[in-house]
Design an enzyme around this catalytic site. Structure first.
Site, PDB file in Angstrom:
ATOM      1  N   GLU A  33     -19.067  19.086   2.156  1.00 53.90           N
ATOM      2  CA  GLU A  33     -18.600  18.143   3.158  1.00 53.90           C
ATOM      3  C   GLU A  33     -18.084  18.976   4.334  1.00 53.90           C
ATOM      4  OE1 GLU A  33     -15.572  15.492   1.727  1.00 53.90           O
ATOM      5  OE2 GLU A  33     -15.354  14.548   3.685  1.00 53.90           O
ATOM      6  N   ARG A 257     -14.766  24.343 -12.123  1.00 49.65           N
ATOM      7  CA  ARG A 257     -14.549  24.882 -10.790  1.00 49.65           C
ATOM      8  C   ARG A 257     -13.843  26.224 -10.903  1.00 49.65           C
ATOM      9  NH1 ARG A 257     -13.164  20.956  -7.430  1.00 49.65           N
ATOM     10  NH2 ARG A 257     -12.172  22.283  -5.891  1.00 49.65           N
ATOM     11  N   LYS A 267      -9.770  22.684   0.514  1.00 46.83           N
ATOM     12  CA  LYS A 267      -9.872  22.696   1.971  1.00 46.83           C
ATOM     13  C   LYS A 267      -8.682  21.981   2.602  1.00 46.83           C
ATOM     14  CE  LYS A 267     -14.152  21.306   1.576  1.00 46.83           C
ATOM     15  NZ  LYS A 267     -15.448  20.685   1.832  1.00 46.83           N
TER      16      LYS A 267
END
Ligand code: ATP
Ligand code: MG
Length: 556
Positions: A33, A257, A267
């Site tokens: 994204e 992850r 982020k």
């Protein structure tokens, strides 16, 4: 470099799928994204997705998952492309989920026509409370049984901008009693009158992640859609949409992850550090972003090797950032030229070396390569050595410079330390030495056993440069489990600037992003952002000291 490794579980699946003929070629995608800069977690995902098609053929797309209009920006798109390429990967197609908006809209219409989607006028709160809990079923919305015609009309009106934000949503009609909460009539579209960085004001309805992601995979014929574990509960819905729409059957696979000690991978949180001025941008060398690691002097090879070593796990874990530093040292040791830089100088006079004379020494650039190359290093009567390499009253085990003992000057002579000069306050102003004749490399006395070798620079020829030494940005190893906020654990001493270090003159030729080993001091890179012709700035990538290698030994 990489040793033979057993297959990770996704490679096993891919090999099986190719063997059984389920797919003729595999297609993966990396779907960021564009709402921030990529971090090490993304590097892991990039290495996995591109690594699969590098190994098994097929190709990988770069898809910007830009379905959320407000947080996204072109600056991020550009940085993401730069980072993926810098890591050494090339995508086949550059796609944008927003390019699929029309197609996604048509998919939604076809679900409405199948009686599998409806427009709901309930408020966000009503929808939330109607969802039930993991142990109690939800309740059907009063709008659930609208006719197909009414739903088609209302959905068109939503698109046409007839309604305000939040007034209506489109929901999938699945099962309000499903055990998986994601299957309780999930939202597909919401109204958001917002400008989108690519589609402008064309749309005022935007698809939710779950309705955009799998469908985008399917549009691109993605065979293996790899994502992180938090999407496990979404998989049932991913499959439901694809099955109900009867489109290309992409499959989702989840891996753990990457979490690393002393930092966090989000982020959103990293943006907070930027906005609060805790760091001087996304590429501040203390950040875990790819652009920061590049500025700090990490190489793509070392990052890829790190991702290779940590493998692909099915369970969440915390990786020691020391392993990344280890991979950097291993690579930088092989590729860097050695240079001499004095951080904190003390003056040494070689009393029997003629005044005004310059002798040009041959300095080995990199002892690790097969064909050795050399640089010229000027040697003169007056030199600087590191203050910490001299001690007036030294214990017997001290092997650096101390009166009455010999020490080797790297790439030059062996010298004997004769005396010390001080000012009125007793501060050392100068150390006097004399040469051992013929003690240069190749000379008759070169092989005399001297325990210490120290670095130095000729005072007349030395140039000044700024050095930036970094420490971890946080004081806590496991930030996820630490009480309080991540900001409570900021290391206030994560940057140490040495404004005037003395560098040997050959370093004046350094170009942006050139890597070096400053002998005995660490690996450094010329900072592309802050260096100028007046002032060179070097960032320390890592020190030479390797605590990780010791850890590896202990584990053996
Ligand atoms: P963040 O929470 O930092 O915004 P994200 O998962 O929302 O991360 P995306 O841009 O949506 O970021 O992610 C692009 C791809 O990178 C996704 O497939 C995602 O699963 C993967 N990814 C993100 N963070 C990690 C991580 N820490 N480890 C491995 N893969 C990750
Ligand atoms: Mg995200």
């Amino acid at each position: 470099m990489a040793e033979e490794k057993s297959l990770n579980f996704i490679e096993e699946i891919v090999e099986e799928d190719l063997k059984s003929g389920k797919y003729k070629e595999i297609v993966t995608r990396f779907p960021p994204e564009p709402n921030g800069y990529l971090h090490m977690g993304h590097a892991k995902s990039i290495c996995l997705n591109f690594g699969l098609t590098e190994k098994y053929g097929g190709y990988t797309n770069l898809r910007f998952d830009d379905t959320n209009p407000v947080k996204e920006d072109v600056e991020y798109v550009d940085s993401i492309k730069e980072d993926v390429q810098w890591l050494g990967f090339q995508w086949k197609n550059e796609y944008y989920a927003s390019d699929y908006f029309e197609q996604l809209y048509n998919f939604a219409v076809s679900l409405i026509k199948k009686g599998l989607a409806y427009v709901d006028d309930s408020t966000a709160e009503e929808i939330a409370s109607g969802k039930g809990t993991p142990t109690t079923p939800g309740t059907n919305s009063p709008y659930r049984d609208r006719t197909i015609e009414e739903n088609l009309r209302l959905f068109q009106e939503m698109r046409d901008g007839k309604y305000k934000d939040g007034e209506k949503v489109l929901r999938a009609k699945i099962d309000m009693a499903a055990i998986n909460m994601h299957m309780r009539d999930p939202l597909m579209y919401r109204i958001k009158h917002a400008h989108h960085h690519r589609t402008g004001d064309k749309w005022c309805i935007y698809p939710m992640y779950d309705f955009a992601h799998g469908q985008s995979d399917s549009i691109e014929d993605i065979t293996h859609s790899v994502c992180t574990l938090e999407f496990v509960p979404h998989r049932e819905l991913y499959d439901w949409f694809i099955k109900s729409l009867e489109i290309f059957p992409s499959h989702q696979y989840e891996f753990a992850r990457l979490n690393m000690t002393y930092t966090m991978m989000s982020k959103r949180k990293l943006l907070q550090l930027v906005n609060d001025g805790v760091v001087d941008g996304w590429d501040d060398p203390r950040m875990p972003t790819i652009s920061a690691l590049r500025r700090r002097g990490f190489t793509p090879e070392s990052i890829r090797e790190f991702c290779n070593r940590i493998g692909v796990a099915k369970r969440d874990n915390l990786i020691d950032v020391g392993l990344l530093e280890f991979c950097a040292r291993e690579h930088l040791n092989r590729i860097t030229d050695r240079r001499m830089v004095v951080f904190d100088p003390i003056k040494v006079v070689i009393t029997d070396f003629p005044e005004g004379k310059t002798e040009w020494m041959e300095g080995e650039n990199n002892p690790e390569v097969e064909t050795l190359t050399f640089r010229k290093i000027p040697f003169t009567r007056e030199i600087y050595i590191e203050r910490e390499d001299f001690m007036e009253d030294a214990p017997s085990k001290y092997f650096r410079m101390t009166p009455g003992k010999m020490v080797r000057l790297k790439s030059a002579y062996i010298v004997n330390c004769d005396s010390v000069e001080k000012d009125a306050d007793g501060n050392i102003t100068q150390v006097n030495c004399s040469l051992l004749p013929d003690s240069k490399s190749g000379g008759e006395n070169a092989n005399i056993k001297v325990k210490g070798t120290i670095h130095w620079v000729s005072i007349e020829h030395a140039k000044k440069a700024e050095l930036r030494l970094y420490d971890r940005l946080f004081t806590e190893a496991n930030l996820d489990d630490a009480p309080g906020e991540f900001k409570d654990y900021l290391n206030l001493h994560s940057l140490d600037i040495i404004p005037d270090a003395y560098i040997e003159p050959s370093l004046l030729d350094a170009k942006d992003d050139d890597h070096f080993q400053f002998i005995r001091k660490g690996y450094f890179v010329l900072d592309r952002k802050h260096s100028s012709s007046e002032k060179l700035v070097f960032n320390r990538t890592v020190t030479l000291k390797d605590s990780w290698a010791k850890e590896l030994k202990k584990g053996e």
